[in-house]
Design an enzyme around this catalytic site. Structure first.
Site, PDB file in Angstrom:
ATOM      1  N   ASP A  21       0.859  -1.190   0.000  1.00 45.89           N
ATOM      2  CA  ASP A  21       0.000   0.000   0.000  1.00 45.89           C
ATOM      3  C   ASP A  21       0.892   1.234   0.000  1.00 45.89           C
ATOM      4  OD1 ASP A  21      -2.210   1.575   0.047  1.00 45.89           O
ATOM      5  OD2 ASP A  21      -2.880   1.007   2.051  1.00 45.89           O
ATOM      6  N   ASP A 131      -2.921   2.480  -6.112  1.00 39.73           N
ATOM      7  CA  ASP A 131      -1.839   2.555  -5.130  1.00 39.73           C
ATOM      8  C   ASP A 131      -1.773   1.354  -4.181  1.00 39.73           C
ATOM      9  OD1 ASP A 131      -4.133   3.087  -3.678  1.00 39.73           O
ATOM     10  OD2 ASP A 131      -3.231   4.676  -2.473  1.00 39.73           O
ATOM     11  N   GLU A 132      -2.393   0.247  -4.535  1.00 39.36           N
ATOM     12  CA  GLU A 132      -2.281  -0.934  -3.664  1.00 39.36           C
ATOM     13  C   GLU A 132      -2.474  -2.209  -4.458  1.00 39.36           C
ATOM     14  OE1 GLU A 132      -5.346  -1.858  -0.801  1.00 39.36           O
ATOM     15  OE2 GLU A 132      -6.732  -0.470  -1.765  1.00 39.36           O
TER      16      GLU A 132
END
Length: 415
Positions: A21, A131-132
């Site tokens: 993350d 973003d993860e």
């Protein structure tokens, strides 16, 4: 902790799952672009320019959060808590924030660099947002050395992509996600199979994967404050109150999650990237690295029975000046020698320049062998460089927190 093997998991078969993350991703991208923002309060959002009446915060750095700025907050509230540095009066003595507009094409470009690293270290990657991502590395590393593996991955992301990440490691997806949130920013939390219940038990219920603010309030109204409380609550009571979701959060509180880490849908592009230890302008070294990257990416395409219509390269000059070039065929093909030839030709533009990182990508993928096109059908002699917007079409997309990466993008980053 003894006797805590995950129910239904045979001895020696615990999965090794990572949740990666990115930390305040949009703000981190802006700092990568402008290193003078390091350590400063950074707010990425919309509506802070003069004359604009509406807007919201997409993400705020941890320094900005310390002054009361939060993701999804109205921009007016953010400006009240943290005046904009560019417009603060000369005699202002308090803290100020550096406000930047949302630049999704650029963030997707950085996200793609991170994605290339993740696919390099794991065979199974599930990208759930810009973003993860989840990684299953069971076949690559054991529990005895996974902390070193995860730490090296986190360091590589920062070194090669210029942004920081937090990593959680656990035997399943839901616990790995909780672990990655547990020690942000730049955190690394490893939860071995025999420590899952012990790790989860004292956590507030709203830290569990799948428990939002509304559900957390309802659980607390029932006297359920922690994951341990939730785990000891009769399952049928939770199902009666919350439906099937009640059973799911009960499983998560007990460290159970049978989901498999697998990609969501078919990829739009495949790429392979590699950074040099030190930037180099050695033409032969650069060309040899491009050959290896072309070989890697075409092997991945072949393993997925994928054809490709567009061939591209990425050349990163120090510190993070990203250049992309691409050419397209009139139809999809599968030809490793063609990919190598085009990649080398595209990179000639940068001969003599110092290069810190290279990438080769095939995109506009097709998974139907019957559609293969003739190899001599180019669309133009020398197409213009691909723009950031073109690159974004092949990027990870998706919502910033959960959701389908093929769906619409929202601008809220809660990392």
């Amino acid at each position: 902790m003894s006797g805590s093997r995950l129910p239904g998991t045979p001895a020696g078969e615990e999965r090794v799952v990572l949740h990666v993350d990115m930390d305040c991703f949009y703000a981190a991208c802006e700092r990568r672009r402008d290193p003078t923002l390091a350590g400063e309060p950074v707010v990425v959002g919309m509506g802070y320019e003069a004359g604009e009446r509406h807007g919201a915060v997409a993400t705020a750095s941890y320094e900005a959060r310390a002054h009361g700025v939060e993701s999804a907050q109205p921009i007016s509230g953010a400006l009240a808590a943290l005046p904009r540095a560019a417009t603060a009066p000369p005699d202002h003595e308090g803290p100020v924030g550096h406000y930047r507009p949302v630049d999704l094409p650029y963030y997707r470009e950085v996200s793609e660099e991170v994605r290339a690293i993740l696919h390099d270290v794991a065979d199974a990657v599930r990208e759930v947002s810009i973003d993860e991502a989840y990684l299953d590395v069971t076949d690559r590393v054991g529990w005895h050395s996974v902390e070193i593996f995860a730490g090296s991955l986190r360091e590589r992301i920062e070194r090669e992509a210029g942004v920081s990440a937090s990593v959680g490691v656990a035997p399943n997806m839901s616990t790995a996600k909780v672990a990655s949130d547990h020690d942000k920013p730049e955190g690394l939390v490893v939860v071995p199979p025999d420590a899952v219940r012990e790790f989860l038990a004292p956590l507030p219920v709203d830290e569990l994967h799948g428990v939002g603010p509304v559900t957390a309030r309802e659980l607390r109204s029932l006297g359920i404050e922690t994951a341990g409380d939730l785990a000891s609550t009769p399952r049928d009571r939770l199902v009666s109150r919350f439906g099937s979701r009640g059973g799911t959060i009960h499983d998560h509180a007990r460290g159970r999650d049978e989901r498999v880490v697998e990609p969501v849908g078919k990829p739009k592009s495949l790429s392979s990237e590699s950074a040099f230890t030190e930037a180099t302008d050695d033409v032969e070294v650069i060309r040899e690295r491009l050959r290896r990257l072309a070989d890697e990416v075409t092997a991945r395409a072949e393993s997925r029975d994928a054809l490709y219509k567009t061939i591209g390269v990425k050349v990163v000059e120090p510190p993070f000046d990203v250049n992309t070039r691409a050419r397209s065929l009139s139809g999809p093909v599968a030809d490793a020698s063609l990919v190598e030839s085009v990649a080398l030709d595209l990179a000639r533009e940068f001969e003599g320049e110092r290069v810190r990182k290279l990438g080769v990508r095939v995109s506009n993928l097709s998974f139907d062998a019957a559609t293969q096109a003739p190899l001599d059908a180019w669309e133009g002699e020398s197409p213009p460089p691909t723009s950031a917007e073109d690159d974004a079409d092949d990027g990870p997309g998706g919502t910033e927190r959960g959701g389908d990466p093929e769906g619409q993008t929202t601008f809220v980053d809660f990392s």
